[in-house]
Enzyme design. Structure first.
Site, mmCIF file in Angstrom:
data_model
loop_
_atom_site.group_PDB
_atom_site.id
_atom_site.type_symbol
_atom_site.label_atom_id
_atom_site.label_comp_id
_atom_site.label_asym_id
_atom_site.label_seq_id
_atom_site.Cartn_x
_atom_site.Cartn_y
_atom_site.Cartn_z
ATOM 1 N N HIS A 145 29.763 39.700 36.596
ATOM 2 C CA HIS A 145 31.442 39.210 36.851
ATOM 3 C C HIS A 145 31.865 39.695 35.187
ATOM 4 O O HIS A 145 31.891 38.564 34.569
ATOM 5 C CB HIS A 145 31.696 38.052 37.373
ATOM 6 C CG HIS A 145 33.221 38.241 37.436
ATOM 7 N ND1 HIS A 145 34.000 37.846 38.539
ATOM 8 C CD2 HIS A 145 34.280 38.210 36.430
ATOM 9 C CE1 HIS A 145 35.220 37.966 38.307
ATOM 10 N NE2 HIS A 145 35.640 38.117 37.097
ATOM 11 N N LYS B 149 23.528 36.610 40.088
ATOM 12 C CA LYS B 149 24.976 36.904 39.854
ATOM 13 C C LYS B 149 25.448 35.985 38.880
ATOM 14 O O LYS B 149 25.304 34.928 38.831
ATOM 15 C CB LYS B 149 25.697 36.655 41.238
ATOM 16 C CG LYS B 149 27.296 36.739 40.786
ATOM 17 C CD LYS B 149 27.773 38.417 40.434
ATOM 18 C CE LYS B 149 29.216 38.395 40.131
ATOM 19 N NZ LYS B 149 30.292 38.340 41.301
ATOM 20 N N HIS C 54 32.774 45.561 40.048
ATOM 21 C CA HIS C 54 34.284 45.555 40.231
ATOM 22 C C HIS C 54 35.056 45.972 39.017
ATOM 23 O O HIS C 54 35.951 45.342 38.663
ATOM 24 C CB HIS C 54 34.797 44.238 41.021
ATOM 25 C CG HIS C 54 34.558 43.005 40.534
ATOM 26 N ND1 HIS C 54 34.548 42.546 38.897
ATOM 27 C CD2 HIS C 54 34.208 41.902 41.102
ATOM 28 C CE1 HIS C 54 34.073 41.520 38.923
ATOM 29 N NE2 HIS C 54 33.891 40.994 40.178
ATOM 30 N N ASP D 112 33.786 43.750 46.952
ATOM 31 C CA ASP D 112 34.365 42.405 46.553
ATOM 32 C C ASP D 112 35.447 41.804 47.627
ATOM 33 O O ASP D 112 36.326 41.110 47.199
ATOM 34 C CB ASP D 112 35.133 42.558 45.001
ATOM 35 C CG ASP D 112 35.232 41.053 44.394
ATOM 36 O OD1 ASP D 112 34.870 40.123 45.058
ATOM 37 O OD2 ASP D 112 35.984 40.807 43.542
ATOM 38 N N HIS E 219 31.689 38.699 50.010
ATOM 39 C CA HIS E 219 31.780 37.423 50.086
ATOM 40 C C HIS E 219 31.840 37.176 51.588
ATOM 41 O O HIS E 219 32.751 37.350 52.465
ATOM 42 C CB HIS E 219 33.158 36.688 49.264
ATOM 43 C CG HIS E 219 33.091 36.959 48.009
ATOM 44 N ND1 HIS E 219 32.253 36.187 46.806
ATOM 45 C CD2 HIS E 219 33.527 38.061 47.063
ATOM 46 C CE1 HIS E 219 32.513 36.577 45.727
ATOM 47 N NE2 HIS E 219 33.195 38.046 45.904
ATOM 48 N N HIS F 27 28.683 44.294 47.351
ATOM 49 C CA HIS F 27 29.455 42.993 46.517
ATOM 50 C C HIS F 27 30.363 42.600 47.743
ATOM 51 O O HIS F 27 31.450 43.030 47.875
ATOM 52 C CB HIS F 27 30.009 43.628 45.260
ATOM 53 C CG HIS F 27 30.813 42.322 44.762
ATOM 54 N ND1 HIS F 27 30.675 42.067 43.389
ATOM 55 C CD2 HIS F 27 31.459 41.159 45.228
ATOM 56 C CE1 HIS F 27 31.386 41.103 42.944
ATOM 57 N NE2 HIS F 27 31.763 40.448 44.140
#
Lengths: 345, 345
Positions: free
Chosen positions: A132, A95, A172, A242, A17, A15
């Site tokens: 999420h 996602k 997360h 994350d 970004h 995970h």
């Protein structure tokens, strides 16, 4: 008694970004700097990645920046996504963001029922659904950032019962409730845990915007539950950082009018950080399973031959920032001592 | 249907921080600017106010800045305070801070039993005990800023049972648990409520350090309990702003290494702010009791003849900051529209 070097097989971050443009140039190379060779890339760009064409284009951009990383791409769940698109997709996952809860999630979902045809197609294609797991805050129902995850869990349970073969990852996790919920479900449901949620509790982000992320870190007992499930070596709990870079002026709070971006940036120090944290609660022997084996097994990714070696150190402090061109990013634990470092080849 | 002017008798702020030096010059005059004529002044200076001599000196300094305010002084509970000092004290109250929970509380108390002789003397002298009702955070017992107040309440109950005639004020309540606890106790136990805790919930300070204060704002349902007890017109729940000014560089958070001071500054906009908030939840008819009558009655202060008139407005925005000499302070709601303004004489 305790080892001074440790070697782990090809760490995988399930995970992360990696952003766009000049910011992407800066942070994408930090995946490897942090000791990782696989990046499961989030699709919440502006605009979000909603189809195979966009995902492949984004993947090519990332490969141009660092071709040594294995990028697994995801699609953003929205009304624009169709079962046909799923059937032709070569992406690893989809996602889902509840509307408005984190960075670029204004187009997120409000109800799952409308997506059941998508989930059926994903089940057929053996794609992973990444959740999420937070509901939006709503004062009228006493929902806020503190109970947003616990309040989401019934949705996870319902989805798993309706689609028992669909592989689902609760992303997360931050609460004991989430850990217990995922444990209680079948083998198709897994959970990622970040590095920062193994370290922070609510006191750490109270008044400190750089430690503010979504989901927010919770009570000490919640952190303890995350630590315990890693120490236990539960194979459905594995690592996803994350890691979420933002420009410093989006993390600083210089006035009451300024909104702070949610996110903690860990990529460039990731494997040393996770080793330091796991060692702090007696789980260093679980490092390889946690950062590589369990996640690769759940996603069906072969363990690479590559290994990364860490060395214990008393002399390492985390950098204050990294910069490239006009992009700057400040890491978690900036200026703080860290107990492990990567041994260069 | 709704009034466009409202007049209240001599508003009294039963919890305010007026600081020292140039900062005190700036903020002390804001008490009257905010519509208040009585200030119950906190003793957490550096060093704290621990005896009558220091309290009188501090009071004289405040009177020199603004002689039109009635200042009620408090002493800081610490091992330096003796029953003899209490017997000669002319102060209104003694303030107890648990160690380390807020600004300048490093010398705060760890256990109450050692202070029982003080409390006996206070009972004889009819002095008020003001409690900062939080226990220090401790991960090993799952204590953090979120449950610090609820965990404190058994101490309040125990003190009240041991000293039933001692007037005790639980300061700046933030939880439904605190409201219910104080309600369940006898007539000698009261509770102050701030303006900002009638407005904020945890989401408002998550990532926004200017809204960070101690105790932190809690769940929407906790805020609802504070609003309900005011709407109910319960006479043992009255106003204390806990207005706590800090220099802007102590509230801004420009790096992960910077610590933010706890506190929200409301003094210069106080009565208009409270009126705007009470109106928002249908309790404007309780304004006078809440900001003047109930508190004065509990502390045995006569209602002054003076009255303050507020006028409804659609054109008022809160100032971005106030400055005097080298001191600057930024208020709560900076730049935000506020629904009432004070009518000048």
């Amino acid at each position: 008694m305790s080892a001074t070097t440790i070697s782990v097989a090809a760490p995988a971050d399930f995970h992360v970004h990696l952003r766009q443009g000049s910011f992407s140039e800066l942070v994408t190379s930090h995946v490897r700097l942090g000791g990782f060779s696989l990046a499961y890339v989030m699709p919440n760009l502006q605009p979000p990645i909603v189809n195979t064409e966009e995902a492949l284009l984004y993947k090519a951009q990332l490969q141009a920046i660092d071709p040594t990383i294995e990028y697994l791409m995801t699609l953003y769940l929205s009304p624009d996504l169709t079962p046909d698109e799923i059937r032709k997709a070569k992406q690893s996952g989809v996602k889902s963001y509840p509307r408005g809860v984190t960075t670029n999630s204004e187009g997120g979902i409000e109800s799952y029922e409308v997506y059941y045809p998508i989930f059926e197609a994903m089940e057929e294609q053996d794609m992973v659904l990444n959740l999420h797991g937070e509901v939006p805050s709503d004062p009228t129902s006493n929902t806020c950032v503190l109970n947003a995850e616990a309040t989401f869990l019934p949705h996870l349970v319902k989805l798993h019962k309706r689609f028992p073969k669909l592989r689902i990852v609760l992303e997360h996790a931050t609460t004991r409730a989430a850990v217990e919920c995922v444990k209680s479900l079948g083998s198709t449901v897994a959970c990622t845990i970040t590095a920062h949620h193994l370290d922070l509790v609510v006191d750490d982000w109270a008044g400190q915007s750089w430690n503010f992320c979504k989901p927010v870190a919770k009570f000490p007992d919640d952190r303890q539950a995350l630590r315990e499930v890693i120490k236990e070596g539960h194979p459905r709990f594995f690592f996803g950082s994350d890691s979420a870079p933002h420009p410093p002026d989006r993390k600083s709070v210089s006035s009451p009018k300024q909104a702070c971006a949610a996110g903690v940036y860990t990529s460039p120090i990731l494997l040393p950080l996770v080793a330091t944290l796991l060692e702090s609660f007696g789980a260093l022997d679980k490092l390889e399973h946690f950062v590589s084996g369990f996640g690769r097994a759940f996603y069906g990714r072969p363990a690479a031959d590559e290994r990364v070696t860490l060395r214990k150190t008393l002399h390492k402090f985390v950098e204050d920032s990294w910069a490239l061109g006009d992009a700057t990013v400040v890491p978690f634990w900036a200026g703080k001592q860290i107990g492990w470092e990567i041994v260069s080849e």
